[in-house]
Design a protein around this motif. Structure first.
Motif, PDB file in Angstrom:
ATOM      1  N   UNK A  41       0.835  -1.204   0.000  1.00  0.00           N
ATOM      2  CA  UNK A  41       0.000   0.000   0.000  1.00  0.00           C
ATOM      3  C   UNK A  41       0.870   1.255   0.000  1.00  0.00           C
ATOM      4  N   UNK A  42       1.944   1.225   0.775  1.00  0.00           N
ATOM      5  CA  UNK A  42       2.880   2.355   0.815  1.00  0.00           C
ATOM      6  C   UNK A  42       3.497   2.554  -0.574  1.00  0.00           C
ATOM      7  N   UNK A  43       3.884   1.460  -1.203  1.00  0.00           N
ATOM      8  CA  UNK A  43       4.515   1.553  -2.529  1.00  0.00           C
ATOM      9  C   UNK A  43       3.546   2.160  -3.543  1.00  0.00           C
ATOM     10  N   UNK A  44       2.310   1.692  -3.509  1.00  0.00           N
ATOM     11  CA  UNK A  44       1.305   2.190  -4.460  1.00  0.00           C
ATOM     12  C   UNK A  44       1.041   3.678  -4.252  1.00  0.00           C
ATOM     13  N   UNK A  45       0.808   4.070  -2.993  1.00  0.00           N
ATOM     14  CA  UNK A  45       0.499   5.474  -2.693  1.00  0.00           C
ATOM     15  C   UNK A  45       1.681   6.372  -3.056  1.00  0.00           C
ATOM     16  N   UNK A  46       2.884   5.954  -2.708  1.00  0.00           N
ATOM     17  CA  UNK A  46       4.082   6.745  -3.010  1.00  0.00           C
ATOM     18  C   UNK A  46       4.176   7.013  -4.514  1.00  0.00           C
ATOM     19  N   UNK A  47       3.870   6.011  -5.300  1.00  0.00           N
ATOM     20  CA  UNK A  47       3.920   6.136  -6.754  1.00  0.00           C
ATOM     21  C   UNK A  47       2.878   7.124  -7.290  1.00  0.00           C
ATOM     22  N   UNK A  48       1.682   7.063  -6.709  1.00  0.00           N
ATOM     23  CA  UNK A  48       0.593   7.927  -7.202  1.00  0.00           C
ATOM     24  C   UNK A  48       0.856   9.407  -6.934  1.00  0.00           C
TER      25      UNK A  48
END
Ligand code: OVM
Length: 415
Positions: A207-214
């Protein structure tokens, strides 16, 4: 009865901390499932114990009355956010993520970041979204009334914000499971190192990886809040491009799960108090007030912490420098010292002055957007449905900071 009078010294995790003689001590754990299941008697006990209470379960000070919660919220210089607004003290422990530039800072740095968000989420911007949000809310209400029976959490309180907020932000992918999981994680992380916080942090990585990317410039569509934050950085309006990435993260963290629980609270109130739903149907101009009162009544964001920057006396109790203070926003919003008939949900009440959106320099920057979402969804429901009835087992969702439901089965009659 949990509350005792301090003999002057407590043992346990505080390790021989000397408390001011006579100050109230409670062993209530406000981060336990028992507390979450029915917080109201324990919150009343904490308010009645005194203006400030020592919580022995986690070794910290707490304020639960409206007056003292307001004092703490209004004095950022004494009760700072820069050492974290959860139990973890950033001066002693490494934060689980890079601190937020608005939530976890103090003036003057805070104000630089905040003024960018103030512009991006200005009343004029929010006003411009009204028509499209109202149309979406009406479309959803019509479909749900057509269906008759549905889960007001997964099919309404989650569906509506997910239908409008990611788009307003300018996300390319919607990834709803990541957005709600990330926010759930962030709000659990404010709590003490209990099971909820541990499990949240252990399962955080995807979830952290996804949000950071967005949050990156190239992943945000033109015209949305995210792109506008990056444009402010590009125009040199007080923030760098790295800071813009973090400010987008703030909106992703704080902008969705909060409104999900706010709208869920409103539907839960209207379903439990049919006379209030009838009053709303009779006068649809009460929609905004019905949502506001639900925020007061349920307080989707239940608590935040501050840290003292100096020795300070509050409610006659002397606190040292570097102490965590837990603010019970939910308890303040039900304090009978401040609210007549505090435990009554009343769509005609003047709920202004509640601290469900906080108060002071850190007051919720998205509150006008949240109110718009809440108002149009409540109004659409009142227009389309003649009644809302709970039609199955209500299941609570447990989180260290957010109060809300996992399931709310309802049956609605067409209006
Ligand atoms: C943030 C933020 C702001 C308000 C609430 C919140 C998780 C986070 O700036 O990241 O809760």
């Amino acid at each position: 009865m949990h509350v005792t009078r301090s003999p002057g010294e407590v043992s346990g995790p505080a390790g021989g901390k000397v408390l001011p003689p006579g100050c109230p001590v409670s062993d209530i754990d406000p981060f336990s499932n028992e507390f979450f299941a029915d917080p109201f008697p324990a919150q009343a006990e904490l308010r009645d114990a005194g203006p400030v209470v020592w919580l022995s379960a986690w070794s910290l000070w707490a304020v639960a009355r409206h007056a003292e919660v307001s004092i703490v919220l209004n004095d950022w210089a004494t009760f700072c956010s820069g050492r974290g607004v959860g139990l973890s003290d950033f001066a002693r422990e490494k934060p689980w993520r890079q601190p937020s530039l608005v939530l976890e800072t103090d003036p003057p740095e805070h104000d630089r970041a905040r003024s960018v968000l103030n512009r991006v989420l200005s009343p004029a911007v929010v006003k411009g979204l009204r028509e499209s949000f109202a149309a979406k809310a009406d479309e959803l209400a019509a479909a749900l009334v057509e269906k008759g029976s549905f889960d007001a959490v997964s099919e309404l309180a989650e569906t509506f914000p997910l239908a409008v907020f990611p788009q307003a932000l300018g996300l390319r992918e919607e990834g709803p499971e990541h957005l709600l999981a990330y926010a759930g994680l962030a709000f659990n992380a404010f709590g003490p190192p209990n099971e909820l916080r541990r499990v949240a942090l252990e399962t955080a990585a995807p979830h952290v990886a996804w949000v950071t990317d967005q949050c990156r410039r190239e992943n945000l569509l033109p015209g949305g809040f995210g792109a506008q934050i990056h444009e402010a950085a590009e125009r040199g309006e007080g923030i760098t491009s790295e800071e813009a990435v973090l400010l987008v993260r703030s909106l992703l963290t704080a902008g969705l799960d909060t409104t999900v629980n706010g709208i869920g609270a409103a539907v839960y109130c209207l379903a439990r108090f049919p006379d209030q739903f009838a009053a709303l149907r009779a006068d649809p101009s009460l929609a905004r007030a019905a949502f506001e009162e639900a925020i007061r009544y349920e307080s989707p964001v239940q608590t935040f912490f501050r840290t003292t920057t100096r020795p300070v006396s509050i409610g006659g109790v002397s606190l040292d420098e570097g102490e965590k203070v837990l603010m019970f926003l939910g308890a303040a919003n039900r304090d009978p010292r401040h609210w007549p008939d505090a435990d009554r949900y009343d769509v005609r009440r003047r709920a202004a002055g509640h601290v469900g959106f906080g108060w002071g320099v850190h007051n919720c920057v998205g509150q006008m957007l949240a109110r718009l979402e809440g108002e149009v969804m409540v109004a659409a429901l009142a227009r389309r449905a003649a009644s809302v009835e709970i039609s199955g087992p209500v299941v609570r969702r447990y989180n260290n900071t957010l109060r809300g439901l996992e399931r709310l089965p309802v049956t609605v009659r067409p209006g």
